[in-house]
Scaffold this motif. Structure first.
Motif: not given
Length: 617
Positions: A241, A243-244, A250, A252
């Motif tokens: 991941i 960045q959320s 998310q 990936r």
């Protein structure tokens, strides 16, 4: 010397005991010695490698090489330092002074290099290592029509099995590129998602690692906590991941990057009879026995532990142990032939039993020398066997002189015991000084320093040890054996064979005595009478020999050219040529080589059928 000689003559048990000590010590030492083609060479060199990826040679020189030279400028035991600036790094080779302590110098240099703080931040950790002597034991080729990944996996399994064998510690896999996972992200994608390469790099570092989590103490004991998140495959990297977002989605790594789980870039390939292959090298390090290691590898290949997939084969390309054994066997056969001819010549001019005991001094002296090998680190190699051949005719000289003098005193009417003491004492001083002068001649080879000394010290040590052992044998062991030999009542004393041999040997001995009295004596008288003419002749021979050497008519070679049994071919392309062009050129050579191999195989079959070569060839 009279007292020890007399004591050994009067005590045959002590004489035999010393002989058996020499023989037993030599046999025990021989069974425990390693076999190798050439002795290990102490290069006395240390290499420093600093990787500076992406740098030009000029940048490597100014940023790395100069820093290394400045750091090692005051280091001890460095005779010569050579630095090479190349694309992507710098290499420094340090030649140590003769007699320098390699481990001490290595630690000193490593400490100075690690203390450098002015290397560019892009450089990797410096690698400081000493050149070590390693010999090839066996080279094998794992051939298959499958891809490189499957070939590499099987080759690694084979390497692990070989390393588990006793006597094998180093196995390398060659001509298979290292595995590499590459992650490619375009600048456009980074802008679309508002990311930077640094953010992606941190996300990968944080997601792919194992960390200790501390300890929980309970009544039943301690529990160690550890987070395991290290990833190893391309699919696992794709699931990282990056960045959320607040809505729970998310991003990936696989969504924004191309993850390639393959091999390093570049062209590296090996083929065996047209099939894709991986080369497996079994190496000998330090005191390992090349013959034992090869025997273990062959035993493993013949066992049921070798289970290869269908269509895959493991073939031996070169076996250095066989070549080593062949060379040592060839040299040993020459030594046995020399011993046989020495025995025949002695038996022709001396009494048979006297000749037997004189010739027995050869194996006794060799065994005495072998018993010292382990204490000085010598092994059974081509050089040590060559030393034995070189000294074979020398170590019997003192025994011949002592045996002949003892025989002469027996003919004068002395008893065997008295003749042994008086005959040995008469030639004691010249024999000892003769051996000492020969030792002095070979002593420079034994004391030779540097890499050449490491290579040739074995010959000097063998000669010196054999001469010392032969001196002890001729002065203490031989007189006792000759004094207590049976001259009457022995087996087949008056038989037809013994009588004929004594008659034949008597004629040969008489002929030699007649030549010495009437031929050699008259020639010697003339030489002494015309001594200036003799001196002029000797001077002329020296002048002619020197002229041949200095004029170049007699060529000096350190190692003579020897015809080999392996044909090598190479193709050199200009820098920058695409890999497929080089591959096409190599394929052409490979095709012709296979055709020649088929023709040679057909010729060999015909030669075997005609009996021109052994069937085992």
């Amino acid at each position: 010397m009279r007292a020890p000689i007399t004591w050994f003559v009067r005590n045959p048990v002590a004489t035999n005991l010393m002989m058996w000590i020499f023989l037993a010590g030599g046999v025990i030492s021989y069974l425990s010695l390693n076999q190798e083609e050439f002795p290990d060479i102490d290069f006395g060199m240390i290499q420093v490698n600093v990787a500076y990826l992406g740098a030009t040679p000029e940048e490597s020189e100014s940023g790395v090489c100069l820093r290394i030279e400045e750091a090692l400028e005051g280091a001890e035991d460095i005779e010569r330092m050579t630095t090479t600036a190349r694309e992507g790094g710098c290499d420094a080779t340090l030649q140590l002074t003769s007699g320098a302590d390699l481990n001490r110098a290595l630690n000193d240099i490593k400490g100075k290099i690690d203390a450098v703080t002015t290397f560019p931040t892009e450089t990797e950790k410096p690698i400081v290592r000493a050149f070590s002597s390693s010999g090839n034991v066996m080279t094998m080729a794992l051939a298959s029509d499958s891809d490189d990944r499957n070939l590499k996996a099987i080759a690694e399994e084979i390497r692990n099995d070989l390393i588990d064998l006793p006597g094998v510690s180093t196995v390398n896999i060659e001509y298979i590129r290292p595995l590499e996972i590459s992650i490619e992200i375009s600048e456009l994608v980074l802008r679309q998602y508002g990311l930077t390469l640094d953010q992606v790099s941190r996300a990968i570092d944080q997601a792919s690692l194992d960390l200790p989590g501390g300890t929980i103490r309970t009544e039943s004991g301690e529990i160690l906590l550890r987070t395991k998140g290290q990833v190893y495959s391309g699919d696992e990297y794709s699931d990282i991941i990056v960045q959320s977002y607040p809505d729970g989605t998310q991003l990936r790594l696989g969504d924004i990057a191309t993850v390639k789980d393959g091999f390093e870039e570049g062209y590296l390939d090996a083929r065996l009879n047209g099939r894709n292959a991986a080369i497996i090298d079994v190496l000998r390090i330090g005191e390992e026995d090349i013959v034992r290691a090869a025997r273990e590898v062959r035993g493993w290949m013949n066992s049921t532990n070798l289970d290869l997939p269908d269509g895959m084969s493991l073939d031996i390309i070169t076996d250095s142990a066989l070549a080593t054994q062949d060379r040592i066997t060839t040299v040993a056969k020459n030594a046995y032939m020399g011993l046989f001819f020495v025995l025949i010549i002695l038996a022709l001019f001396l009494q048979f039993k006297l000749a037997i005991w004189v010739a027995a001094g050869i194996p006794i002296a060799i065994a005495g020398a072998l018993s010292l090998f382990s204490s000085v680190g010598l092994t059974i190699s081509s050089l040590t066997v060559m030393g034995f051949i070189l000294v074979l005719g020398i170590i019997v000289d003192d025994a011949i002189v002592v045996g002949e003098r003892i025989h002469a005193f027996e003919r004068k009417g002395y008893s065997k015991g008295e003749a042994a003491v008086e005959g040995t004492m008469e030639v004691c001083v010249p024999v000892i000084f003769g051996v000492l002068t020969t030792i002095a001649a070979f002593l420079p080879i034994l004391l030779l320093g540097g890499q050449m000394g490491t290579f040739f010290n074995a010959i000097g040590a063998v000669v010196v040890f054999c001469l010392v052992a032969s001196l002890v044998e001729s002065q203490l062991i031989l007189p006792g054996h000759i004094a207590h030999r049976r001259t009457e009542g022995y087996l087949l004393e008056n038989s037809f064979i013994v009588t004929k041999w004594q008659s034949f040997q008597g004629k040969i001995a008489y002929g030699m005595e007649y030549f010495a009295e009437h031929g050699y004596r008259s020639l010697l008288d003339k030489v002494l009478r015309y001594r200036y003419a003799c001196l002029a002749t000797a001077t002329g021979v020296i002048i002619i020999t020197s002229a041949l050497l200095f004029s170049g008519r007699v060529i000096f070679q350190f190692m003579p050219s020897v015809e080999g049994d392996v044909v090598y071919g190479s193709v050199q392309m200009p820098p920058g040529v695409p890999a497929h062009v080089t591959e096409q050129a190599v394929a052409t050579i490979e095709e012709k080589a296979i055709e020649i191999a088929v023709e040679l195989e057909e010729q060999l079959v015909v030669m075997k059928a005609n009996g021109e070569v052994p069937q085992s060839t």
